[in-house]
Design a protein around this motif. Structure first.
Motif, PDB file in Angstrom:
ATOM      1  N   ARG A 118       0.005  12.081   0.409  1.00  0.00           N
ATOM      2  CA  ARG A 118       0.602  10.597   0.554  1.00  0.00           C
ATOM      3  C   ARG A 118       0.324   9.746  -0.645  1.00  0.00           C
ATOM      4  O   ARG A 118      -0.595   9.770  -1.439  1.00  0.00           O
ATOM      5  CB  ARG A 118      -0.042   9.931   1.789  1.00  0.00           C
ATOM      6  CG  ARG A 118       0.111  10.707   3.141  1.00  0.00           C
ATOM      7  CD  ARG A 118       1.506  10.734   3.421  1.00  0.00           C
ATOM      8  NE  ARG A 118       2.090   9.316   3.722  1.00  0.00           N
ATOM      9  CZ  ARG A 118       2.384   8.825   4.719  1.00  0.00           C
ATOM     10  NH1 ARG A 118       1.840   9.263   5.801  1.00  0.00           N
ATOM     11  NH2 ARG A 118       3.015   7.594   4.607  1.00  0.00           N
ATOM     12  N   GLY A 119       1.120   8.841  -0.684  1.00  0.00           N
ATOM     13  CA  GLY A 119       1.109   7.835  -2.210  1.00  0.00           C
ATOM     14  C   GLY A 119       1.645   8.633  -3.489  1.00  0.00           C
ATOM     15  O   GLY A 119       1.534   8.104  -4.408  1.00  0.00           O
ATOM     16  N   GLY A 120       2.040   9.739  -3.127  1.00  0.00           N
ATOM     17  CA  GLY A 120       2.514  10.646  -4.253  1.00  0.00           C
ATOM     18  C   GLY A 120       3.703  10.183  -5.331  1.00  0.00           C
ATOM     19  O   GLY A 120       4.002  10.722  -6.391  1.00  0.00           O
ATOM     20  N   SER A 121       4.287   9.213  -4.917  1.00  0.00           N
ATOM     21  CA  SER A 121       5.589   8.523  -5.889  1.00  0.00           C
ATOM     22  C   SER A 121       4.825   8.306  -7.040  1.00  0.00           C
ATOM     23  O   SER A 121       5.638   8.222  -8.119  1.00  0.00           O
ATOM     24  CB  SER A 121       6.406   7.479  -5.143  1.00  0.00           C
ATOM     25  OG  SER A 121       6.677   7.878  -3.898  1.00  0.00           O
ATOM     26  N   ASP A 122       3.873   7.700  -7.075  1.00  0.00           N
ATOM     27  CA  ASP A 122       2.847   7.273  -8.150  1.00  0.00           C
ATOM     28  C   ASP A 122       2.899   8.362  -9.241  1.00  0.00           C
ATOM     29  O   ASP A 122       2.974   8.372 -10.328  1.00  0.00           O
ATOM     30  CB  ASP A 122       1.448   6.992  -7.962  1.00  0.00           C
ATOM     31  CG  ASP A 122       1.383   5.560  -7.299  1.00  0.00           C
ATOM     32  OD1 ASP A 122       2.110   4.884  -7.576  1.00  0.00           O
ATOM     33  OD2 ASP A 122       0.258   5.278  -6.607  1.00  0.00           O
ATOM     34  N   THR A 175       8.161   6.830   5.793  1.00  0.00           N
ATOM     35  CA  THR A 175       7.831   8.154   5.889  1.00  0.00           C
ATOM     36  C   THR A 175       6.897   8.361   7.143  1.00  0.00           C
ATOM     37  O   THR A 175       7.244   9.554   7.696  1.00  0.00           O
ATOM     38  CB  THR A 175       6.664   8.244   4.810  1.00  0.00           C
ATOM     39  OG1 THR A 175       7.471   7.687   3.448  1.00  0.00           O
ATOM     40  CG2 THR A 175       6.062   9.526   4.396  1.00  0.00           C
ATOM     41  N   LYS A 233       6.253   2.520   8.305  1.00  0.00           N
ATOM     42  CA  LYS A 233       6.660   2.873   6.853  1.00  0.00           C
ATOM     43  C   LYS A 233       7.707   4.179   7.171  1.00  0.00           C
ATOM     44  O   LYS A 233       7.465   4.716   8.334  1.00  0.00           O
ATOM     45  CB  LYS A 233       5.753   3.638   6.206  1.00  0.00           C
ATOM     46  CG  LYS A 233       4.523   2.699   5.610  1.00  0.00           C
ATOM     47  CD  LYS A 233       3.465   3.292   4.799  1.00  0.00           C
ATOM     48  CE  LYS A 233       2.731   2.609   4.246  1.00  0.00           C
ATOM     49  NZ  LYS A 233       1.968   3.006   3.471  1.00  0.00           N
ATOM     50  N   GLU A 261      12.382   9.173   0.375  1.00  0.00           N
ATOM     51  CA  GLU A 261      12.483   8.582  -0.959  1.00  0.00           C
ATOM     52  C   GLU A 261      13.936   9.124  -1.343  1.00  0.00           C
ATOM     53  O   GLU A 261      14.562   8.435  -2.051  1.00  0.00           O
ATOM     54  CB  GLU A 261      11.501   9.563  -1.790  1.00  0.00           C
ATOM     55  CG  GLU A 261      10.241   8.846  -1.923  1.00  0.00           C
ATOM     56  CD  GLU A 261       9.407   8.900  -0.792  1.00  0.00           C
ATOM     57  OE1 GLU A 261       9.492   9.262   0.101  1.00  0.00           O
ATOM     58  OE2 GLU A 261       8.432   8.055  -0.863  1.00  0.00           O
ATOM     59  N   PHE A 291       7.640  11.390  -4.774  1.00  0.00           N
ATOM     60  CA  PHE A 291       6.767  11.890  -3.906  1.00  0.00           C
ATOM     61  C   PHE A 291       7.170  13.480  -3.793  1.00  0.00           C
ATOM     62  O   PHE A 291       6.346  14.182  -2.798  1.00  0.00           O
ATOM     63  CB  PHE A 291       7.329  11.515  -2.550  1.00  0.00           C
ATOM     64  CG  PHE A 291       6.404  11.643  -1.244  1.00  0.00           C
ATOM     65  CD1 PHE A 291       5.107  11.799  -1.533  1.00  0.00           C
ATOM     66  CD2 PHE A 291       6.895  11.778  -0.033  1.00  0.00           C
ATOM     67  CE1 PHE A 291       4.299  12.359  -0.151  1.00  0.00           C
ATOM     68  CE2 PHE A 291       6.405  11.756   0.935  1.00  0.00           C
ATOM     69  CZ  PHE A 291       4.902  12.128   1.020  1.00  0.00           C
ATOM     70  N   ALA A 301       9.850   5.694  -0.457  1.00  0.00           N
ATOM     71  CA  ALA A 301      10.612   5.125   0.614  1.00  0.00           C
ATOM     72  C   ALA A 301      10.200   4.003   1.173  1.00  0.00           C
ATOM     73  O   ALA A 301       9.358   3.309   0.843  1.00  0.00           O
ATOM     74  CB  ALA A 301      10.304   6.202   1.849  1.00  0.00           C
TER      75      ALA A 301
HETATM   76  N1  ASP Z   1       6.504   7.502   0.804  1.00  0.00           N
HETATM   77  C1  ASP Z   1       5.350   8.418   0.688  1.00  0.00           C
HETATM   78  C2  ASP Z   1       4.040   7.804   1.497  1.00  0.00           C
HETATM   79  O1  ASP Z   1       4.234   6.921   2.057  1.00  0.00           O
HETATM   80  C3  ASP Z   1       4.943   8.438  -0.882  1.00  0.00           C
HETATM   81  C4  ASP Z   1       4.674   7.159  -1.503  1.00  0.00           C
HETATM   82  O2  ASP Z   1       5.253   6.152  -1.004  1.00  0.00           O
HETATM   83  O3  ASP Z   1       4.326   6.994  -2.577  1.00  0.00           O
HETATM   84  O4  ASP Z   1       2.929   8.012   1.255  1.00  0.00           O
END
Ligand code: ASP
Length: 438
Positions: A184-188, A51, A49, A116, A170, A39
């Motif tokens: 969080r950060g799960g797009s990886d 999100t 952000k 996302e 995500f 996102a």
């Molecule tokens: N948008 C989600 C987050 O801020 C997932 C990501 O960016 O990977 O955690």
């Protein structure tokens, strides 16, 4: 054929100018066929952000507060991107559906995933790629864990039918079809799952730094970028607090033997960091790959004469830890001494209990808890071959007048862990970096 999967983080897609960079990167190589967006992230420090904005909309709706203002803020972010890119895409209907859902008790994960989802619709339109909704092809099990095998079979079959696709990061879905996000950060993680599903040759993870740094930039001025790191080394460094990539993103690609390349969207000319299973084909003179550390540890030192000949002593210390529900980090020991290194937080409310349990089970001569310990991990696959690495670390610390409280070398010789007092942490890291890297 060379096939690449690319994941772009939130800062890489924060506004229209960033989208333009992303397009140039994707179009620079025909092998770049599958793209996973996050996102929109922060455009400047202090910005929000998307999100986070979605999470606060959700919270407001739960409290029956008005969401008009905060939802409009989100809509504006996307509309600005669409108009500045000159796209004819109209997301009005999507915005209405999302807003209505938020007002009618949609799940928290559904709401967060829309960041996302919307960015994916815009990016697919801008790149001229197909849009694939992961709600239909990335699955979680009833217990909430990721269903890797079901996902892999179904996702690889569907992506075979798409030469080029954008798959939002995500989220996926539960067995009943409702949306669930990764942490969080799960797009990886989504990027890694897609790379495995399409059998990619490389998973490019595009972010806002030119790779994994050899040390924390808040402590070392301008640290060098690691050019090649193995998964095992990465795990050691990440465990000690160095992060660029979500920890769970390693598994799908590691399983499939696909390397990850961390790249910088703002400096695409930099080659970044390669994360590989086996680094033997890469030349490197470096003994040390990276240094990381953390403050906030404690040690419980147990001393007893003739400990070495008392069968089951160690087991009884560990039993006391188990009874107290405390995890330990390291267990350095001498002939008549044994120390347990623990994250200080683990001891909260349990100090008296653990001490009395160890005393009851082992009847030691003395027992003591010492706080304010920092641990530093010096990690490098080059250490197995190099002689004198520990000696160099110790002299560097001695020259900086730093007292070493603990030493632990992993049996794989991939790391040496040093314990120093919290107050010496920064100076110790700087001394070790200067000794090995300059
Ligand atoms: N948008 C989600 C987050 O801020 C997932 C990501 O960016 O990977 O955690």
């Amino acid at each position: 054929m060379n096939l690449k999967v690319l994941k772009f983080g939130g800062s890489s897609l924060a506004d229209a100018a960033q989208f333009q960079k992303v397009k140039a990167i994707v179009e620079a190589e025909p092998s770049r066929r599958y793209v996973i967006p996050s996102a929109p992230g922060k455009r400047f420090s202090g910005d929000a952000k998307v999100t986070d904005l979605l999470y606060s909309c959700f919270d407001q709706a739960q409290l029956d507060q008005d969401i008009d203002e905060s939802f409009d803020r989100i809509v504006k972010r996307y509309e600005e991107i669409i108009s500045e890119l000159g796209l004819t895409l109209d997301l009005q209907r999507e915005f209405e559906i999302i807003k209505t859902s938020i007002l009618h008790n949609a799940g928290r994960d559904y709401v967060a995933s829309r960041g996302e989802y919307l960015n994916g619709l815009i990016l697919a339109n801008y790149l001229g790629f197909d849009f694939i909704d992961p709600q239909k092809y990335i699955f979680f099990k009833e217990n909430g864990s990721f269903d890797s095998e079901r996902t892999n079979v179904i996702l690889s079959a569907v992506l075979k039918g798409h030469q080029h696709a954008v798959i939002p990061g995500f989220y996926g879905s539960m067995p009943n079809g409702t949306i669930k996000t990764f942490s969080r950060g799960g797009s990886d993680i989504t990027g890694s799952i897609v790379a495995r599903a399409v059998g990619a040759d490389l998973y490019e993870n595009w972010t806002d730094v030119s790779g994994f740094l050899m040390a924390d930039p808040r402590i070392i001025d301008n640290p060098k970028v690691i050019d090649v790191i193995t998964y095992k080394e990465l795990r050691e460094l990440s465990y000690m607090g160095a992060t660029v990539l979500h920890e769970d993103a390693i598994f799908p690609v590691r399983y499939a033997g696909i390397p990850i390349n961390i790249r910088n969207t703002n400096c695409p000319q930099d080659s970044g960091t390669m994360i590989v299973s086996d680094a033997s084909s890469y030349n490197s003179d470096n003994i040390i790959t990276g240094i990381a550390g953390k403050v906030g540890f404690s040690s419980i030192a147990v001393e007893k004469d003739m400990m070495n000949s008392e069968i089951g002593f160690g087991k009884r210390v560990l039993e006391a830890l188990e009874k107290s529900e405390i995890c330990f980090e390291h267990l350095p020991s001498g002939i008549d001494t044994m120390s347990v290194i623990i994250n200080t937080k683990e001891l909260e409310g349990k100090r008296d209990f653990i001490l009395s349990e160890i005393c009851r089970l082992t009847v030691p001569d003395s027992i003591e808890i010492e706080d304010n310990l920092a641990l530093i991990a010096v990690v490098g696959r080059g250490m197995v071959k190099a002689k004198g690495t520990a000696a160099r670390i110790f002299s560097a610390l001695a020259d900086a007048s730093i007292n070493i409280k603990m030493i632990d070398q992993g049996s794989s010789e991939l790391n040496i862990i040093i314990g120093v007092e919290d107050k010496d942490y920064i100076a110790a890291l700087q001394a070790i970096y200067a000794e090995f890297i300059g």
